[in-house]
Scaffold this active site. Sequence first.
Site, PDB file in Angstrom:
ATOM      1  CD  GLU A   7      -2.837   1.015   2.464  1.00 29.56           C
ATOM      2  OE1 GLU A   7      -3.506  -0.043   2.564  1.00 29.56           O
ATOM      3  OE2 GLU A   7      -2.935   1.958   3.259  1.00 29.56           O
ATOM      4  CG  PHE A  25       0.205   6.120  12.039  1.00 27.67           C
ATOM      5  CD1 PHE A  25      -0.047   7.445  11.738  1.00 27.67           C
ATOM      6  CD2 PHE A  25       1.081   5.417  11.208  1.00 27.67           C
ATOM      7  CE1 PHE A  25       0.561   8.049  10.652  1.00 27.67           C
ATOM      8  CE2 PHE A  25       1.690   6.011  10.121  1.00 27.67           C
ATOM      9  CZ  PHE A  25       1.426   7.335   9.843  1.00 27.67           C
TER      10      PHE A  25
HETATM   11  P1  FAD Z   1     -17.476   0.848   7.822  1.00 31.52           P
HETATM   12  O1  FAD Z   1     -17.313  -0.584   7.495  1.00 31.52           O
HETATM   13  O2  FAD Z   1     -18.593   1.607   7.183  1.00 31.52           O
HETATM   14  O3  FAD Z   1     -17.618   0.935   9.424  1.00 31.52           O
HETATM   15  C1  FAD Z   1     -17.398   2.161  10.108  1.00 31.52           C
HETATM   16  C2  FAD Z   1     -18.061   2.104  11.479  1.00 31.52           C
HETATM   17  O4  FAD Z   1     -19.469   2.159  11.311  1.00 31.52           O
HETATM   18  C3  FAD Z   1     -17.775   0.822  12.287  1.00 31.52           C
HETATM   19  O5  FAD Z   1     -17.703   1.177  13.635  1.00 31.52           O
HETATM   20  C4  FAD Z   1     -19.004  -0.040  12.010  1.00 31.52           C
HETATM   21  O6  FAD Z   1     -19.267  -0.955  13.059  1.00 31.52           O
HETATM   22  C5  FAD Z   1     -20.086   1.026  11.908  1.00 31.52           C
HETATM   23  N1  FAD Z   1     -21.201   0.649  10.999  1.00 31.52           N
HETATM   24  C6  FAD Z   1     -21.128   0.048   9.791  1.00 31.52           C
HETATM   25  N2  FAD Z   1     -22.345  -0.121   9.261  1.00 31.52           N
HETATM   26  C7  FAD Z   1     -23.231   0.419  10.144  1.00 31.52           C
HETATM   27  C8  FAD Z   1     -24.645   0.560  10.169  1.00 31.52           C
HETATM   28  N3  FAD Z   1     -25.420   0.113   9.177  1.00 31.52           N
HETATM   29  N4  FAD Z   1     -25.229   1.171  11.250  1.00 31.52           N
HETATM   30  C9  FAD Z   1     -24.454   1.636  12.281  1.00 31.52           C
HETATM   31  N5  FAD Z   1     -23.104   1.513  12.319  1.00 31.52           N
HETATM   32  C10 FAD Z   1     -22.501   0.920  11.249  1.00 31.52           C
HETATM   33  N6  FAD Z   1      -9.258   5.769   5.358  1.00 31.52           N
HETATM   34  C11 FAD Z   1      -9.152   6.734   4.407  1.00 31.52           C
HETATM   35  O7  FAD Z   1      -9.659   7.851   4.620  1.00 31.52           O
HETATM   36  N7  FAD Z   1      -8.490   6.518   3.229  1.00 31.52           N
HETATM   37  C12 FAD Z   1      -7.935   5.314   2.936  1.00 31.52           C
HETATM   38  O8  FAD Z   1      -7.367   5.142   1.868  1.00 31.52           O
HETATM   39  C13 FAD Z   1      -8.047   4.265   3.895  1.00 31.52           C
HETATM   40  N8  FAD Z   1      -7.538   3.029   3.655  1.00 31.52           N
HETATM   41  C14 FAD Z   1      -7.750   2.015   4.563  1.00 31.52           C
HETATM   42  C15 FAD Z   1      -7.324   0.735   4.243  1.00 31.52           C
HETATM   43  C16 FAD Z   1      -7.563  -0.327   5.119  1.00 31.52           C
HETATM   44  C17 FAD Z   1      -7.095  -1.707   4.744  1.00 31.52           C
HETATM   45  C18 FAD Z   1      -8.224  -0.088   6.357  1.00 31.52           C
HETATM   46  C19 FAD Z   1      -8.476  -1.224   7.311  1.00 31.52           C
HETATM   47  C20 FAD Z   1      -8.643   1.192   6.688  1.00 31.52           C
HETATM   48  C21 FAD Z   1      -8.417   2.252   5.798  1.00 31.52           C
HETATM   49  N9  FAD Z   1      -8.862   3.545   6.060  1.00 31.52           N
HETATM   50  C22 FAD Z   1      -8.727   4.542   5.124  1.00 31.52           C
HETATM   51  C23 FAD Z   1      -9.480   3.868   7.355  1.00 31.52           C
HETATM   52  C24 FAD Z   1     -11.014   3.738   7.318  1.00 31.52           C
HETATM   53  O9  FAD Z   1     -11.556   4.640   6.391  1.00 31.52           O
HETATM   54  C25 FAD Z   1     -11.527   4.039   8.719  1.00 31.52           C
HETATM   55  O10 FAD Z   1     -11.147   3.004   9.603  1.00 31.52           O
HETATM   56  C26 FAD Z   1     -13.007   4.337   8.828  1.00 31.52           C
HETATM   57  O11 FAD Z   1     -13.260   4.835  10.153  1.00 31.52           O
HETATM   58  C27 FAD Z   1     -13.913   3.120   8.648  1.00 31.52           C
HETATM   59  O12 FAD Z   1     -13.956   2.715   7.358  1.00 31.52           O
HETATM   60  P2  FAD Z   1     -14.694   1.309   6.991  1.00 31.52           P
HETATM   61  O13 FAD Z   1     -14.751   1.230   5.536  1.00 31.52           O
HETATM   62  O14 FAD Z   1     -14.098   0.212   7.734  1.00 31.52           O
HETATM   63  O15 FAD Z   1     -16.160   1.672   7.578  1.00 31.52           O
END
Ligand code: FAD
Length: 278
Positions: A8, A207
């Site tokens: 990455e 981080f």
């Molecule tokens: P989601 O899966 O949508 O979950 C976020 C939160 O919402 C969780 O607490 C979940 O339990 C809750 N949730 C989900 N669905 C619901 C629902 N229906 N009702 C209520 N609560 C719900 N961030 C960036 O800005 N740019 C990047 O390029 C980036 N790359 C990443 C790469 C990886 C491999 C990882 C693991 C993280 C990365 N992140 C990045 C960080 C990520 O954007 C954050 O961790 C963010 O807070 C959550 O993203 P997610 O897609 O996991 O969210």
Amino acid sequence: MPIPVSFEFYPPKTDEQRAQLDRTAHKLKAHAPEYVSCTFGAGGSTLSYTSETVRHLNQHHGFDAAPHLSCVGGSREEIRELLRLYRALGCKRIVALRGDLPSGMGHPGDLRYASELIEFIRAEHGDTFHIEVGAYPETHPQAEDALTDLRHFKAKVEAGANGAITQYFYNPDAYFHFVDAVRRLGVDIPIIPGIMPISNFTQLRRFSEACGAEIPRWIGKRMQALGDDADAIRDFGADVVASLCERLIAGGAPSLHFYTLNLAKPTQTVLSRLGWAA
Ligand code: FAD
């Protein structure tokens, strides 16, 4: 390489950063990654940097480059445009995320969660893209509780995710428990450990506080004791991360995704301790 690896990168913004990414990409290419990915800044500021970097990694370095795409702060139309662009660039894989709004930014965007983004991608482009999502073996920091977080993870798979990359962690049991828990919920996609090599402990601690990753006490204590001895920190960090990777591989991890921070050496040192020198 006994199992595949992916790397990455983040999108460089200055000429100096671009040159650094070129050097890093060139060195890491020797490890024949399955693909590389490029992060995305929520809220619009790095929109074009990500697509430019993906284009460069693809066309200049010949990588299969996957953009990260986060929905927070964006409209459906903006996301639609980016998807069209990535399809035109020939991207086969997307890392689909909710993202985090920079503090003080107002509008949450049209899509609230990563599961809604995945539904949107599938509705607009069918099976064109292989979709990776984020997974949190130590539970997402904003989750109501660990079980609810697992159910939300499952919703991303039901919406069409093909694979998941985890937040980094240093306790392999967190990963194994997470995999067992999602398998019990009927989730069968590959769960790929995200590996953060340790080179700068102060930065890592910062981080980790932000993303909720735990640094085990014994690692923190050893790092503190090493003080300013950068060589000793890198050496100890490489040992810790290489032995984490060995345990993950022995326990069945399907591949490893390295958070390179655009540096070649910390990742290469881990790979060479695993006996995977290029
Ligand atoms: P989601 O899966 O949508 O979950 C976020 C939160 O919402 C969780 O607490 C979940 O339990 C809750 N949730 C989900 N669905 C619901 C629902 N229906 N009702 C209520 N609560 C719900 N961030 C960036 O800005 N740019 C990047 O390029 C980036 N790359 C990443 C790469 C990886 C491999 C990882 C693991 C993280 C990365 N992140 C990045 C960080 C990520 O954007 C954050 O961790 C963010 O807070 C959550 O993203 P997610 O897609 O996991 O969210």
